[in-house]
Design a protein around this motif. Sequence first.
Motif, mmCIF file in Angstrom:
data_model
loop_
_atom_site.group_PDB
_atom_site.id
_atom_site.type_symbol
_atom_site.label_atom_id
_atom_site.label_comp_id
_atom_site.label_asym_id
_atom_site.label_seq_id
_atom_site.Cartn_x
_atom_site.Cartn_y
_atom_site.Cartn_z
ATOM 1 N N ASP A 121 0.829 -1.212 0.000
ATOM 2 C CA ASP A 121 0.000 0.000 0.000
ATOM 3 C C ASP A 121 0.860 1.257 0.000
ATOM 4 O O ASP A 121 0.469 2.287 -0.535
ATOM 5 C CB ASP A 121 -0.906 0.033 1.239
ATOM 6 C CG ASP A 121 -1.887 -1.127 1.260
ATOM 7 O OD1 ASP A 121 -2.504 -1.387 0.212
ATOM 8 O OD2 ASP A 121 -2.027 -1.759 2.320
ATOM 9 N N LEU A 122 2.024 1.134 0.632
ATOM 10 C CA LEU A 122 2.908 2.295 0.707
ATOM 11 C C LEU A 122 3.431 2.700 -0.661
ATOM 12 O O LEU A 122 3.674 3.872 -0.913
ATOM 13 C CB LEU A 122 4.090 2.013 1.634
ATOM 14 C CG LEU A 122 3.846 2.222 3.126
ATOM 15 C CD1 LEU A 122 5.122 1.956 3.891
ATOM 16 C CD2 LEU A 122 3.348 3.636 3.415
ATOM 17 N N ILE A 123 3.606 1.700 -1.556
ATOM 18 C CA ILE A 123 4.087 2.068 -2.887
ATOM 19 C C ILE A 123 2.928 2.255 -3.872
ATOM 20 O O ILE A 123 3.138 2.502 -5.050
ATOM 21 C CB ILE A 123 5.118 1.054 -3.435
ATOM 22 C CG1 ILE A 123 4.545 -0.362 -3.443
ATOM 23 C CG2 ILE A 123 6.405 1.078 -2.599
ATOM 24 C CD1 ILE A 123 5.416 -1.341 -4.210
ATOM 25 N N ASP A 159 13.963 3.362 2.342
ATOM 26 C CA ASP A 159 13.995 4.689 1.713
ATOM 27 C C ASP A 159 12.676 5.010 1.029
ATOM 28 O O ASP A 159 12.103 6.090 1.200
ATOM 29 C CB ASP A 159 15.140 4.776 0.701
ATOM 30 C CG ASP A 159 16.497 4.646 1.395
ATOM 31 O OD1 ASP A 159 16.550 4.803 2.636
ATOM 32 O OD2 ASP A 159 17.487 4.369 0.693
ATOM 33 N N GLN A 160 12.188 4.012 0.268
ATOM 34 C CA GLN A 160 10.916 4.163 -0.431
ATOM 35 C C GLN A 160 9.762 4.354 0.567
ATOM 36 O O GLN A 160 8.903 5.219 0.389
ATOM 37 C CB GLN A 160 10.689 2.890 -1.238
ATOM 38 C CG GLN A 160 9.745 3.051 -2.389
ATOM 39 C CD GLN A 160 9.740 1.780 -3.230
ATOM 40 O OE1 GLN A 160 9.890 0.671 -2.715
ATOM 41 N NE2 GLN A 160 9.556 1.929 -4.522
ATOM 42 N N THR A 182 10.296 -5.449 16.654
ATOM 43 C CA THR A 182 10.521 -6.730 15.977
ATOM 44 C C THR A 182 11.097 -6.531 14.579
ATOM 45 O O THR A 182 11.331 -7.499 13.869
ATOM 46 C CB THR A 182 9.209 -7.539 15.845
ATOM 47 O OG1 THR A 182 8.287 -6.784 15.043
ATOM 48 C CG2 THR A 182 8.589 -7.815 17.196
ATOM 49 N N GLY A 183 11.314 -5.304 14.149
ATOM 50 C CA GLY A 183 11.641 -5.051 12.740
ATOM 51 C C GLY A 183 13.007 -4.487 12.453
ATOM 52 O O GLY A 183 13.298 -4.111 11.328
ATOM 53 N N TYR A 184 13.860 -4.407 13.453
ATOM 54 C CA TYR A 184 15.257 -4.024 13.219
ATOM 55 C C TYR A 184 15.486 -2.662 12.595
ATOM 56 O O TYR A 184 16.356 -2.511 11.738
ATOM 57 C CB TYR A 184 15.982 -5.087 12.352
ATOM 58 C CG TYR A 184 15.763 -6.480 12.825
ATOM 59 C CD1 TYR A 184 16.408 -6.953 13.970
ATOM 60 C CD2 TYR A 184 14.873 -7.320 12.161
ATOM 61 C CE1 TYR A 184 16.187 -8.246 14.414
ATOM 62 C CE2 TYR A 184 14.646 -8.624 12.606
ATOM 63 C CZ TYR A 184 15.307 -9.068 13.726
ATOM 64 O OH TYR A 184 15.087 -10.330 14.149
ATOM 65 N N SER A 185 14.732 -1.637 12.966
ATOM 66 C CA SER A 185 15.112 -0.328 12.428
ATOM 67 C C SER A 185 16.233 0.252 13.283
ATOM 68 O O SER A 185 16.325 0.007 14.479
ATOM 69 C CB SER A 185 13.921 0.623 12.341
ATOM 70 O OG SER A 185 13.148 0.575 13.497
ATOM 71 N N LYS A 191 14.968 8.127 13.710
ATOM 72 C CA LYS A 191 15.042 9.576 13.872
ATOM 73 C C LYS A 191 14.395 10.311 12.693
ATOM 74 O O LYS A 191 13.748 11.339 12.872
ATOM 75 C CB LYS A 191 16.522 9.979 13.993
ATOM 76 C CG LYS A 191 16.746 11.331 14.612
ATOM 77 C CD LYS A 191 18.223 11.634 14.714
ATOM 78 C CE LYS A 191 18.594 12.711 13.723
ATOM 79 N NZ LYS A 191 20.038 12.987 13.713
ATOM 80 N N ILE A 192 14.549 9.763 11.486
ATOM 81 C CA ILE A 192 13.995 10.470 10.317
ATOM 82 C C ILE A 192 12.625 9.936 9.908
ATOM 83 O O ILE A 192 12.032 10.397 8.944
ATOM 84 C CB ILE A 192 14.955 10.421 9.099
ATOM 85 C CG1 ILE A 192 15.231 8.965 8.678
ATOM 86 C CG2 ILE A 192 16.251 11.153 9.399
ATOM 87 C CD1 ILE A 192 15.833 8.849 7.281
ATOM 88 N N MET A 193 12.115 8.941 10.634
ATOM 89 C CA MET A 193 10.819 8.398 10.241
ATOM 90 C C MET A 193 9.693 9.379 10.551
ATOM 91 O O MET A 193 9.581 9.843 11.682
ATOM 92 C CB MET A 193 10.576 7.073 10.945
ATOM 93 C CG MET A 193 10.801 5.920 10.002
ATOM 94 S SD MET A 193 10.342 4.431 10.750
ATOM 95 C CE MET A 193 11.818 3.485 10.686
ATOM 96 N N PRO A 194 8.864 9.707 9.539
ATOM 97 C CA PRO A 194 7.821 10.712 9.745
ATOM 98 C C PRO A 194 6.580 10.135 10.438
ATOM 99 O O PRO A 194 5.493 10.181 9.896
ATOM 100 C CB PRO A 194 7.504 11.169 8.316
ATOM 101 C CG PRO A 194 7.807 9.976 7.480
ATOM 102 C CD PRO A 194 8.902 9.222 8.152
#
Length: 277
Positions: A121-123, A159-160, A182-185, A191-194
Amino acid sequence: KCKASHKGFVVYDKTLNTHSIQRLNLMSELRSAIETSQLSLYYQPKLDLETNQIVSVECLVRWIHPEHGFIGPDDFIPLAEQTGAIRDLTKWAIQTALSQHKSWTEQGNFFRVAINISALDLIDLSLPAYVAQQLSELSLDTTAITLEVTESAIMSEPDQAIRALDILKRMGIKLSIDDFGTGYSSMAQLKIMPVSELKIDKSFVLDLATNEDDATIVKSIADLAHNLDMTIVAEGVEDKDSLEKLKEYNVEQAQGYFIAKPMPADDFNEWYSNSNY
Ligand code: C2E
Ligand code: CA
Ligand code: CA
Ligand code: CA
């Protein structure tokens, strides 16, 4: 599906084979399931721990299949993702959830609806416009909705994903990272995730009251989120002691069987009117 035996023969595995055929059937049926309203949304409340009010409701899809009966999302969301049917399913969920939100609002209850979206859905470049169109058709603003995206969906193409989330955020849509932990970010990515909300994965919350390691993890995630100006939701709250711990850690919202299970809209309304919230 087949398995190689130790002698080099190929042995057909009947169980696996039956499974694949069932999967194939379900895959082809999913699209028509959307059109013939075999899908329905169940609603699970999120409790604000400061005000003790229900502030939001997560919308979780169920498939009531004419032959197989009740099918849970873990059994068909992965199929919908493989076939691309997830795009239509997500749009159906957004439309259904927003009209439910509208009817709650007309009864005087403001429950923000939280909808789960997938990596695909994100793309989907038509998603932001679809959300905007649905909101405007129902004369709602962006405070009606939250979109939940799992940390692993974001991390499959970071990035996408971050670019797509940026577009939604600039529209004013509230975004939440689901299954967090659980997702390894990385810290740099976080920090840059909106996004403005983290949902701590239920694996850390289920035994919060008795497991010291889980308590340490939940407290650390809460501190991290707060330092990054994000709010926290804990899912999988099954007992009162866990709820008290969450309050101690200044976690903003709680969701789980201790408060209520996901329910069809009618049951939800009845539960709400009999509750102390
Ligand atoms: P999720 O988004 O992490 O949703 C939370 C899951 O935990 C739900 O399972 C919910 O019923 C369950 N849960 C809630 N409270 C508790 C609790 O106190 N204890 C325990 N043990 N479990 C609890 P459900 O409804 O089976 O959904 C499973 C997953 O399917 C969801 O996980 C979500 O990733 C996906 N899903 C559900 N609906 C949709 C949808 O409309 N679109 C997409 N893309 N995914 C969906
Ligand atoms: Ca979710
Ligand atoms: Ca989750
Ligand atoms: Ca999950």
